[in-house]
Motif scaffolding. Structure first.
Motif, PDB file in Angstrom:
ATOM      1  N   ILE A  72       0.849  -1.185   0.000  1.00  0.00           N
ATOM      2  CA  ILE A  72       0.000   0.000   0.000  1.00  0.00           C
ATOM      3  C   ILE A  72       0.881   1.231   0.000  1.00  0.00           C
ATOM      4  N   GLU A  73       0.287   2.367  -0.320  1.00  0.00           N
ATOM      5  CA  GLU A  73       1.017   3.624  -0.316  1.00  0.00           C
ATOM      6  C   GLU A  73       1.101   4.178   1.107  1.00  0.00           C
ATOM      7  N   SER A  74       2.139   4.935   1.351  1.00  0.00           N
ATOM      8  CA  SER A  74       2.334   5.510   2.690  1.00  0.00           C
ATOM      9  C   SER A  74       1.148   6.372   3.115  1.00  0.00           C
ATOM     10  N   SER A  75       0.533   7.038   2.152  1.00  0.00           N
ATOM     11  CA  SER A  75      -0.590   7.920   2.458  1.00  0.00           C
ATOM     12  C   SER A  75      -1.815   7.142   2.942  1.00  0.00           C
ATOM     13  N   GLU A  76      -1.852   5.838   2.658  1.00  0.00           N
ATOM     14  CA  GLU A  76      -3.005   5.026   3.045  1.00  0.00           C
ATOM     15  C   GLU A  76      -2.883   4.467   4.462  1.00  0.00           C
TER      16      GLU A  76
END
Length: 236
Positions: free
Chosen positions: A215-219
């Motif tokens: 997953i992306e860090s922003s998630e």
């Protein structure tokens, strides 16, 4: 009363009037288990398009650990690791009880590794035949170790424990594959005075998911927010 949770040298410690628990028995195992479950899509994370659970909850995570049974190397690792922890925590000479239906397969594998008797517990008694809730040769004079695949609120898991106790069984504790870490589950297990250990949990999963770029860090913040209040969470 269960007053606090701790582990000393990765061992369960029982002192007078206190039961000390550590939900995760071994940190390295927790990270490796999370990695395996993500690799085979037994656990899926999708913060942008969340899943809907049977309860109606919206969730960025979906877990079906039965998928691990289709992967010989991984199922062997999971079963052998649970069996090793069972021996470390509870020694030998007990019956393995799988919680139906999700933990029947893994429970059988653990029982095979330990060369232990196996039974499984239905959510409720059958409506026909002998109306069994516990299937298999159950000796109420034997101690029982319960195997579960997934811990959410703990309701269905503890329902199996209550059924075993009702028939005279002495439940040593419960070992599981994965725990969401809901406070409600901790409260329910504490109330029932049942020791719970799992191979991995939600916190280790998030760490592994970010580390492996699943997953992306922003998630990450989305996943953390859901974990705080899953019943009320709604996607942005």
């Amino acid at each position: 009363m269960i007053n606090d949770f701790c582990c000393q040298n990765n061992k369960l410690s029982i002192e007078k009037n206190f039961i000390h628990l550590c939900m995760i028995y071994d940190q390295n195992t927790a990270q490796k288990t999370a990695k395996y479950l993500l690799q085979i899509n037994a656990i899926k994370l999708n913060p942008k398009n969340p899943y809907t659970w049977a309860s109606g909850w919206k969730s960025p995570i979906y877990c079906d650990n039965r998928i691990s049974l289709s992967f010989p190397k991984i199922r062997s690792y999971l079963a052998e690791t649970i069996a090793k922890q069972a021996q470390d925590l509870y020694g030998t000479d007990y019956v393995i009880a799988g919680v139906a239906t999700g933990a029947i397969g893994m429970g059988m594998l653990v029982a095979h590794v330990l060369n232990a008797p196996f039974i499984y517990v239905r959510p409720e008694p059958k409506s026909h035949g002998r109306q069994n809730q516990i299937e298999g040769q159950f000796d109420p004079h034997k101690k029982v170790l319960v195997i579960e695949d997934l811990i959410s609120t703990g309701k269905s898991s503890l329902n199996a424990v209550k059924a075993l106790k009702k028939e005279g069984g002495e439940v040593l504790g419960m070992l599981g594959l994965f725990d969401y870490g809901f406070p409600l589950a901790s409260e329910n297990f504490e109330e029932e005075k049942i020791q719970l250990h799992t191979l991995s949990d939600y916190n280790h999963l998030i760490v592994e998911a970010e580390k492996s770029n699943y997953i992306e860090s922003s998630e990450i913040e989305v996943l953390k927010a859901w974990r705080v209040s899953p019943s009320e969470w709604q996607p942005a």
